[in-house]
Design a protein around this motif. Structure first.
Motif, PDB file in Angstrom:
ATOM      1  N   ASN A 161     -47.546  48.958  22.621  1.00  0.00           N
ATOM      2  CA  ASN A 161     -46.339  49.140  23.333  1.00  0.00           C
ATOM      3  C   ASN A 161     -45.680  47.988  23.088  1.00  0.00           C
ATOM      4  O   ASN A 161     -44.470  46.999  23.687  1.00  0.00           O
ATOM      5  CB  ASN A 161     -45.984  49.743  24.797  1.00  0.00           C
ATOM      6  N   GLY A 162     -46.389  47.142  22.283  1.00  0.00           N
ATOM      7  CA  GLY A 162     -45.706  45.515  21.936  1.00  0.00           C
ATOM      8  C   GLY A 162     -46.610  44.651  22.715  1.00  0.00           C
ATOM      9  O   GLY A 162     -45.947  43.371  22.446  1.00  0.00           O
ATOM     10  N   GLY A 163     -47.515  44.990  23.775  1.00  0.00           N
ATOM     11  CA  GLY A 163     -47.724  43.695  23.985  1.00  0.00           C
ATOM     12  C   GLY A 163     -49.262  42.818  23.098  1.00  0.00           C
ATOM     13  O   GLY A 163     -49.551  43.334  22.395  1.00  0.00           O
ATOM     14  N   SER A 164     -49.229  41.132  23.916  1.00  0.00           N
ATOM     15  CA  SER A 164     -50.524  41.192  23.188  1.00  0.00           C
ATOM     16  C   SER A 164     -51.757  40.694  24.087  1.00  0.00           C
ATOM     17  O   SER A 164     -51.297  40.032  25.224  1.00  0.00           O
ATOM     18  CB  SER A 164     -49.523  40.106  21.935  1.00  0.00           C
ATOM     19  N   PRO A 165     -52.858  40.390  23.813  1.00  0.00           N
ATOM     20  CA  PRO A 165     -54.082  40.586  24.077  1.00  0.00           C
ATOM     21  C   PRO A 165     -54.020  38.478  25.055  1.00  0.00           C
ATOM     22  O   PRO A 165     -53.265  38.245  23.842  1.00  0.00           O
ATOM     23  CB  PRO A 165     -55.422  40.638  23.446  1.00  0.00           C
ATOM     24  N   CYS A 166     -53.534  38.154  26.000  1.00  0.00           N
ATOM     25  CA  CYS A 166     -55.028  36.765  26.348  1.00  0.00           C
ATOM     26  C   CYS A 166     -55.580  36.695  27.782  1.00  0.00           C
ATOM     27  O   CYS A 166     -56.081  37.779  28.212  1.00  0.00           O
ATOM     28  CB  CYS A 166     -53.337  36.281  26.528  1.00  0.00           C
ATOM     29  N   GLU A 167     -56.112  35.520  27.051  1.00  0.00           N
ATOM     30  CA  GLU A 167     -57.614  35.708  28.174  1.00  0.00           C
ATOM     31  C   GLU A 167     -58.257  36.489  27.968  1.00  0.00           C
ATOM     32  O   GLU A 167     -58.596  36.482  26.824  1.00  0.00           O
ATOM     33  CB  GLU A 167     -56.725  35.749  29.992  1.00  0.00           C
ATOM     34  N   ASP A 168     -59.860  36.408  28.713  1.00  0.00           N
ATOM     35  CA  ASP A 168     -60.646  37.057  28.052  1.00  0.00           C
ATOM     36  C   ASP A 168     -60.781  38.903  28.186  1.00  0.00           C
ATOM     37  O   ASP A 168     -59.818  38.920  28.466  1.00  0.00           O
ATOM     38  CB  ASP A 168     -61.998  37.123  29.299  1.00  0.00           C
ATOM     39  N   ALA A 169     -61.200  39.146  27.312  1.00  0.00           N
ATOM     40  CA  ALA A 169     -61.354  40.728  27.419  1.00  0.00           C
ATOM     41  C   ALA A 169     -61.029  41.625  29.148  1.00  0.00           C
ATOM     42  O   ALA A 169     -61.615  40.981  29.784  1.00  0.00           O
ATOM     43  CB  ALA A 169     -62.385  41.013  27.042  1.00  0.00           C
ATOM     44  N   PRO A 170     -60.302  42.463  28.812  1.00  0.00           N
ATOM     45  CA  PRO A 170     -60.424  43.323  30.726  1.00  0.00           C
ATOM     46  C   PRO A 170     -61.914  43.287  31.850  1.00  0.00           C
ATOM     47  O   PRO A 170     -62.871  43.681  30.600  1.00  0.00           O
ATOM     48  CB  PRO A 170     -60.104  44.446  30.018  1.00  0.00           C
ATOM     49  N   GLY A 171     -62.049  43.068  32.500  1.00  0.00           N
ATOM     50  CA  GLY A 171     -63.296  43.247  32.970  1.00  0.00           C
ATOM     51  C   GLY A 171     -63.769  41.927  33.810  1.00  0.00           C
ATOM     52  O   GLY A 171     -62.743  41.984  34.909  1.00  0.00           O
ATOM     53  N   LEU A 172     -64.801  42.434  34.757  1.00  0.00           N
ATOM     54  CA  LEU A 172     -65.311  42.072  35.985  1.00  0.00           C
ATOM     55  C   LEU A 172     -65.428  40.585  36.140  1.00  0.00           C
ATOM     56  O   LEU A 172     -65.927  39.758  35.158  1.00  0.00           O
ATOM     57  CB  LEU A 172     -66.529  42.834  36.397  1.00  0.00           C
ATOM     58  N   ARG A 173     -64.247  39.877  37.221  1.00  0.00           N
ATOM     59  CA  ARG A 173     -64.580  38.309  37.450  1.00  0.00           C
ATOM     60  C   ARG A 173     -65.142  38.034  38.679  1.00  0.00           C
ATOM     61  O   ARG A 173     -64.554  38.463  39.890  1.00  0.00           O
ATOM     62  CB  ARG A 173     -63.280  37.483  37.115  1.00  0.00           C
ATOM     63  N   ASP A 174     -65.778  36.708  39.453  1.00  0.00           N
ATOM     64  CA  ASP A 174     -65.534  35.799  40.708  1.00  0.00           C
ATOM     65  C   ASP A 174     -64.395  35.722  40.308  1.00  0.00           C
ATOM     66  O   ASP A 174     -64.613  34.489  40.003  1.00  0.00           O
ATOM     67  CB  ASP A 174     -67.228  35.454  40.129  1.00  0.00           C
ATOM     68  N   GLY A 175     -64.253  35.300  42.183  1.00  0.00           N
ATOM     69  CA  GLY A 175     -62.762  35.032  42.629  1.00  0.00           C
ATOM     70  C   GLY A 175     -62.929  34.472  44.165  1.00  0.00           C
ATOM     71  O   GLY A 175     -63.889  34.947  44.448  1.00  0.00           O
ATOM     72  N   SER A 176     -61.926  33.475  44.282  1.00  0.00           N
ATOM     73  CA  SER A 176     -62.090  33.034  45.771  1.00  0.00           C
ATOM     74  C   SER A 176     -61.990  33.751  46.631  1.00  0.00           C
ATOM     75  O   SER A 176     -62.110  34.396  47.791  1.00  0.00           O
ATOM     76  CB  SER A 176     -61.002  32.191  46.146  1.00  0.00           C
ATOM     77  N   LEU A 177     -61.282  35.362  45.819  1.00  0.00           N
ATOM     78  CA  LEU A 177     -61.324  36.444  46.931  1.00  0.00           C
ATOM     79  C   LEU A 177     -62.158  37.335  46.984  1.00  0.00           C
ATOM     80  O   LEU A 177     -62.562  38.600  47.333  1.00  0.00           O
ATOM     81  CB  LEU A 177     -59.061  37.918  46.774  1.00  0.00           C
ATOM     82  N   GLY A 178     -62.819  37.402  45.843  1.00  0.00           N
ATOM     83  CA  GLY A 178     -64.564  38.436  45.628  1.00  0.00           C
ATOM     84  C   GLY A 178     -64.425  38.481  44.027  1.00  0.00           C
ATOM     85  O   GLY A 178     -64.160  37.967  43.311  1.00  0.00           O
ATOM     86  N   LYS A 179     -64.829  40.118  44.115  1.00  0.00           N
ATOM     87  CA  LYS A 179     -65.390  40.048  42.794  1.00  0.00           C
ATOM     88  C   LYS A 179     -64.077  41.335  42.071  1.00  0.00           C
ATOM     89  O   LYS A 179     -63.260  41.842  43.109  1.00  0.00           O
ATOM     90  CB  LYS A 179     -66.293  41.164  42.467  1.00  0.00           C
TER      91      LYS A 179
END
Length: 110
Positions: free
Chosen positions: A71-89
């Motif tokens: 619907n007109g959006g464009s990708p940015c950052e990495d592809a959707p997926g799991l990341r480790d962060g300060s809040l956990g996974k």
């Protein structure tokens, strides 16, 4: 159209436009609104800002991402997926909306 699609993938109802032309999306966790700038200046994307929406699971985040691209959006950052962060996974999916705003769907993994 874009926000009805991406937020619909997360369970939001279509946006409601009020008498002032503002569009509101509401659910149990909050409100997202779109309007013309009150100060009369041109609207612009926020450089260095990201608006995040909670996804109930990774599949919902993937559906959100697919709806955005369709619907007109464009990708940015990495592809959707799991990341480790300060809040956990976190399961994260990022897009730019048609106006260039960076948005994401996120699911805190348990």
């Amino acid at each position: 159209k874009f926000y009805d699609a991406v937020l619909g993938a997360l369970g939001y109802n279509p946006g409601k436009i009020d008498e002032k032309g503002r569009c509101f999306y509401m659910n149990k966790s909050g409100v997202f609104a779109i309007s013309k700038p009150i100060d009369g200046e041109s609207a612009c994307h926020g450089n260095g800002s990201t608006i995040g929406f909670e996804a109930k699971d990774a599949a919902s985040a993937d559906a959100w991402h697919a709806a955005g691209l369709a619907n007109g959006g464009s990708p940015c950052e990495d592809a959707p997926g799991l990341r480790d962060g300060s809040l956990g996974k976190l399961y994260l999916a990022y897009l730019r909306d048609p106006s260039g705003n960076k948005i994401c769907a996120l699911h805190l993994m348990k």
